[in-house]
Design an enzyme around this catalytic site. Structure first.
Site, PDB file in Angstrom:
ATOM      1  CD  GLU A   1      -2.918  -0.992   2.401  1.00 33.89           C
ATOM      2  OE1 GLU A   1      -2.653  -0.201   3.333  1.00 33.89           O
ATOM      3  OE2 GLU A   1      -3.872  -1.796   2.434  1.00 33.89           O
TER       4      GLU A   1
ATOM      5  CE  LYS B   1      -3.933   2.658 -35.521  1.00 38.64           C
ATOM      6  NZ  LYS B   1      -3.301   3.126 -34.287  1.00 38.64           N
TER       7      LYS B   1
ATOM      8  NE  ARG C   1      -3.154   4.045 -25.056  1.00 38.47           N
ATOM      9  CZ  ARG C   1      -2.151   3.164 -25.054  1.00 38.47           C
ATOM     10  NH1 ARG C   1      -1.757   2.629 -26.181  1.00 38.47           N
ATOM     11  NH2 ARG C   1      -1.559   2.825 -23.924  1.00 38.47           N
TER      12      ARG C   1
HETATM   13  C1  R5P Z   1      -3.726   5.487 -31.185  1.00 37.15           C
HETATM   14  O1  R5P Z   1      -4.765   6.058 -31.478  1.00 37.15           O
HETATM   15  C2  R5P Z   1      -2.547   6.201 -30.609  1.00 37.15           C
HETATM   16  O2  R5P Z   1      -2.446   7.506 -31.096  1.00 37.15           O
HETATM   17  C3  R5P Z   1      -1.254   5.442 -30.886  1.00 37.15           C
HETATM   18  O3  R5P Z   1      -1.059   5.377 -32.291  1.00 37.15           O
HETATM   19  C4  R5P Z   1      -1.325   4.051 -30.325  1.00 37.15           C
HETATM   20  O4  R5P Z   1      -1.774   4.069 -29.003  1.00 37.15           O
HETATM   21  C5  R5P Z   1       0.048   3.401 -30.380  1.00 37.15           C
HETATM   22  O5  R5P Z   1      -0.061   2.120 -29.839  1.00 37.15           O
HETATM   23  P1  R5P Z   1       0.875   0.944 -30.318  1.00 37.15           P
HETATM   24  O6  R5P Z   1       2.286   1.439 -30.266  1.00 37.15           O
HETATM   25  O7  R5P Z   1       0.610  -0.164 -29.332  1.00 37.15           O
HETATM   26  O8  R5P Z   1       0.456   0.550 -31.706  1.00 37.15           O
END
Ligand code: R5P
Length: 310
Positions: A36, A190, A93
């Site tokens: 803790e 993407k 996120r």
């Molecule tokens: C996504 O919307 C963010 O802007 C980053 O592109 C993403 O979080 C990157 O994550 P990773 O490196 O795991 O692909």
């Protein structure tokens, strides 16, 4: 004004304190035997304007608890105003219900920081700027863009730079830098078939012969970045670079970056990078300490913070 550092990024806190010529508040932020969090502020903070510096990076849950408990300690010690300085705001996120019956964790974190007693938040490159609205207290969201744009201007004089957003979500961020350095803008289309997996479908823009610079807020697993880099090279780019604010670099990310087509990955010190920079020389760090020091100073003097956005 006083500044206190949590344990998540002591190097950045030290740089900020040096810039402000202000020692960090004496405090013990440790763990009980069962893990803790224990916080003891070891000097008087009654009536003070206090800034606590703590990125909620990995281990996010521990770092969040440290932040909350430190805020509680400061509040109960009668600090006049408490600003949570969160250079990297984790859980950002999860800012919407991406599927039925999923949480909006960013909102929950905003609520608990406020409930703990923070009066203001100072952060940088929030994953989605709307997260400011999840807080019912003032939030200043700084941008790494001016720091990145200056570095690009300095280092790409004899090159043919083109700014690339690695997904549609990052377009506004990338466009701001393209505008600052007066360069063309391209986009990677993407898709994420599932969390943690990304696929490049298309590249929008002619990248042939260009020195492509990917701009993003986060590099986590490195999947988005390295897939985009490979796709750009395949599409005829001359070289690939990346400027990314928050280097989470979890799992095999460092390995991926090391073996990637990237010449350099530039990240800030919003998250402590000392271990990562020892693992590869492809990573270059630009410090945000001066920017945060100025923002803290302006906040305490009730001066504008938006002057730092350009
Ligand atoms: C996504 O919307 C963010 O802007 C980053 O592109 C993403 O979080 C990157 O994550 P990773 O490196 O795991 O692909």
């Amino acid at each position: 004004m006083k500044i206190l550092s949590g344990n998540s990024n002591k190097f950045l806190a030290k740089k900020i304190s040096e810039n402000l010529n202000l020692p960090l508040v004496k405090a013990e932020i440790t763990r009980f035997a069962d893990n803790e969090v224990y916080v003891e502020i070891k000097e008087n903070v009654r009536g003070e304007d206090i800034f606590i510096i703590q990125s909620t990076s990995c281990p996010a849950n521990d770092n969040i608890m440290e932040l909350l408990i430190a805020i509680d300690a400061l509040k109960r010690a009668s600090a006049k105003r408490i600003t949570a300085v969160i250079p990297y705001f984790g859980y950002a996120r999860q800012d919407r219900k991406s599927l039925p019956r999923t949480p909006i964790s960013a909102k929950l974190i905003a609520d608990i920081i406020t409930k703990a007693g923070a009066d203001r938040v100072l952060t940088m490159d929030l994953h989605a700027t709307q997260i400011q609205g999840f807080f019912d207290i003032p939030v200043d969201n700084l941008f790494a863009a001016p720091i990145f744009a200056n570095d690009i201007k300095k280092n790409f004089k004899d090159r043919n730079p083109m700014i690339i957003s690695p997904d549609v979500g990052g377009l506004i961020r990338a466009r701001a830098i393209a505008k600052k350095i007066d360069a063309e803008l391209g986009i990677v289309d993407k898709r994420r078939p599932k969390a943690g997996i990304s696929e490049v479908m298309n590249i929008i823009g002619d990248v042939k012969g260009k020195d492509c610079i990917i701009i993003d807020d986060i590099v986590d697993s490195g999947g988005t970045l390295c897939n985009a880099g490979d796709a750009l090279i395949k599409a005829g780019a001359n070289s690939v670079f990346a400027y990314i604010t928050h280097g989470i670099l979890s799992g095999k990310a460092i390995e991926k970056v090391k073996n990637s087509s990237f010449e350099t990955l530039v990240i800030t010190d919003s998250i402590d990078q000392h271990e990562n920079t020892n693992l590869t020389n492809k990573i270059k760090i630009l410090s945000i300490a001066d920017l945060f020091a100025t923002a803290i100073n302006n906040t305490t003097l009730e001066k504008s913070v938006s002057t730092l956005f350009d």
